[in-house]
Design an enzyme around this catalytic site. Structure first.
Site, short mmCIF file in Angstrom:
data_model
loop_
_atom_site.label_atom_id
_atom_site.label_comp_id
_atom_site.label_asym_id
_atom_site.label_seq_id
_atom_site.Cartn_x
_atom_site.Cartn_y
_atom_site.Cartn_z
N ASN A 58 56.71 -14.45 -25.83
CA ASN A 58 57.40 -13.43 -26.61
C ASN A 58 56.56 -12.19 -26.88
O ASN A 58 57.09 -11.11 -27.07
CB ASN A 58 57.86 -14.04 -27.95
CG ASN A 58 58.44 -12.99 -28.89
OD1 ASN A 58 59.56 -12.53 -28.70
ND2 ASN A 58 57.66 -12.60 -29.89
N TYR B 190 56.37 0.62 -20.09
CA TYR B 190 57.20 -0.46 -20.66
C TYR B 190 58.30 -0.86 -19.69
O TYR B 190 58.51 -2.04 -19.41
CB TYR B 190 57.79 0.00 -21.99
CG TYR B 190 58.54 -1.08 -22.73
CD1 TYR B 190 57.86 -2.00 -23.53
CD2 TYR B 190 59.92 -1.17 -22.65
CE1 TYR B 190 58.55 -2.99 -24.22
CE2 TYR B 190 60.62 -2.16 -23.32
CZ TYR B 190 59.92 -3.06 -24.11
OH TYR B 190 60.61 -4.04 -24.78
N LYS C 278 58.44 -4.48 -17.88
CA LYS C 278 59.53 -5.39 -18.26
C LYS C 278 60.37 -5.77 -17.04
O LYS C 278 60.87 -6.89 -16.96
CB LYS C 278 60.39 -4.76 -19.36
CG LYS C 278 59.70 -4.76 -20.73
CD LYS C 278 59.39 -6.18 -21.20
CE LYS C 278 58.82 -6.21 -22.61
NZ LYS C 278 58.57 -7.59 -23.09
N ASP D 193 49.69 -15.46 -32.60
CA ASP D 193 49.75 -14.01 -32.75
C ASP D 193 48.33 -13.48 -32.72
O ASP D 193 47.40 -14.17 -33.14
CB ASP D 193 50.45 -13.60 -34.05
CG ASP D 193 50.97 -12.17 -34.01
OD1 ASP D 193 52.19 -11.98 -33.88
OD2 ASP D 193 50.15 -11.23 -34.09
N ILE E 272 60.99 -11.03 -33.62
CA ILE E 272 61.69 -12.06 -32.86
C ILE E 272 60.88 -13.33 -32.80
O ILE E 272 61.42 -14.44 -32.90
CB ILE E 272 62.02 -11.54 -31.45
CG1 ILE E 272 63.05 -10.42 -31.51
CG2 ILE E 272 62.54 -12.67 -30.56
CD1 ILE E 272 63.29 -9.73 -30.18
N ASP F 166 44.73 -14.19 -28.26
CA ASP F 166 45.41 -13.54 -27.14
C ASP F 166 46.39 -14.50 -26.50
O ASP F 166 46.06 -15.65 -26.18
CB ASP F 166 44.36 -13.10 -26.13
CG ASP F 166 44.90 -12.12 -25.11
OD1 ASP F 166 45.97 -12.40 -24.53
OD2 ASP F 166 44.26 -11.08 -24.89
N SER G 125 63.58 -8.06 -22.72
CA SER G 125 64.21 -6.83 -23.20
C SER G 125 65.25 -6.36 -22.20
O SER G 125 65.13 -6.58 -20.99
CB SER G 125 63.19 -5.71 -23.44
OG SER G 125 63.84 -4.46 -23.59
#
Length: 292
Positions: A80, A144, A148, A37, A18, A58, A131
């Protein structure tokens, strides 16, 4: 989108998935992009493809380097990068800490660094890849799911606190997305994510449409709105439906010899009984869009 022409945009976790799709789309709109990244080679590959600046490292402390690379300021920050840490209470503290640090605290640290500049000039845009797990939950992956939810809560807090001062916030909540990570989800992905998986470019299109419409909640899978409403309106029914999905998943694992109830690290997020929704769709654990 004319508003994005010459805008200074940072995308974390943009070595693939993404993040890379977002970087390409912003560049196509005429924005000046800084690609971040943890994988420096992947970041450079994306940056070279679109003629962008590259700021590997980071995501938690990328703002100063990105600001310099973009000529002194940042207009849009896309948080992201993420990790798809799995397991339940038995997951060790390091796994929980990693999920918390990347999925939540990297957003907090970025906002901390960005807000003085944005509040002084009265504008700025924060795009959080959350997400569908942030609205719903994820089978087999408590760290997770919990983090999230935390990322969504922080995005909501930013929006309600600063919108009258010109700060715009967007929470992007896709289900399954065809990144390299999706191929590693095994029976969980086959059961929940694969049937409705979309391309990273579809998520980028949804993000640009959401920005144009000034929407806080961006749903690349529109059906997630119905799942979220059902979860809020009828929680007992929703939990029964999720538990049914969990049992189906356990049966699939058992059929493959030695399956375990809590699922693997990249297990899916789920919706109500009418259909599952969610999953680590932010490019996490694909070697490109993880911790960046």
């Amino acid at each position: 989108m004319e508003a994005l022409r010459d805008a200074r945009v940072v995308v974390t976790g943009a070595g693939g998935g993404i993040g890379a799709a977002l970087a390409r789309r912003f560049a196509a709109e005429g924005a000046r992009v800084a690609v971040n990244d943890i994988d420096a080679d992947a970041a450079r590959k994306t940056a070279d493809e679109i003629g962008a600046a590259v700021v590997p490292g980071d995501a938690s402390d990328v703002v100063p380097a990105a600001r310099t690379a973009l000529g002194g300021g940042i207009d849009v920050f896309c948080a992201n990068a993420g990790v798809g840490t799995g397991g339940g209470p038995e997951a060790d503290d390091a796994a929980w800490e990693l999920a918390w640090d990347v999925n939540v605290m990297s957003h907090v640290r970025a906002a901390r660094a960005l807000l003085p500049e944005w509040l002084e000039r009265g504008s700025g845009r924060f795009v959080s890849t959350v997400s569908a797990a942030g609205l719903l939950t994820m089978i087999g992956a408590a760290p997770y799911s919990v983090t999230k939810h935390g990322a969504l809560a922080f995005a909501e807090w930013l929006s309600l606190t600063y919108r009258h001062r010109g700060i715009r916030v967007h929470a992007v909540c896709p289900q399954g997305v065809r990144t390299a990570m999706l191929a590693t989800t095994g029976p969980a992905g086959d059961l929940v994510l694969a049937p409705t998986a979309i391309e990273p470019e579809d998520v980028a299109d949804a993000v640009l449409a959401g920005i144009a419409a000034d929407r806080f909640l961006i749903l690349p899978h529109p059906e997630v709105a119905g799942y979220s409403a059902a979860r809020a309106a009828e929680p007992e029914r929703w939990l029964r439906g999720m538990n049914k999905l969990q049992r189906q998943y356990e049966q699939q694992l058992a059929a493959q010899d030695g399956g375990f109830a809590n699922g693997p690290a990249s297990s899916p997020a789920g919706g109500p009984a009418g259909g599952p929704a969610g999953g680590p769709a932010d490019g996490s654990r694909d070697g490109k869009g993880g911790r960046a």
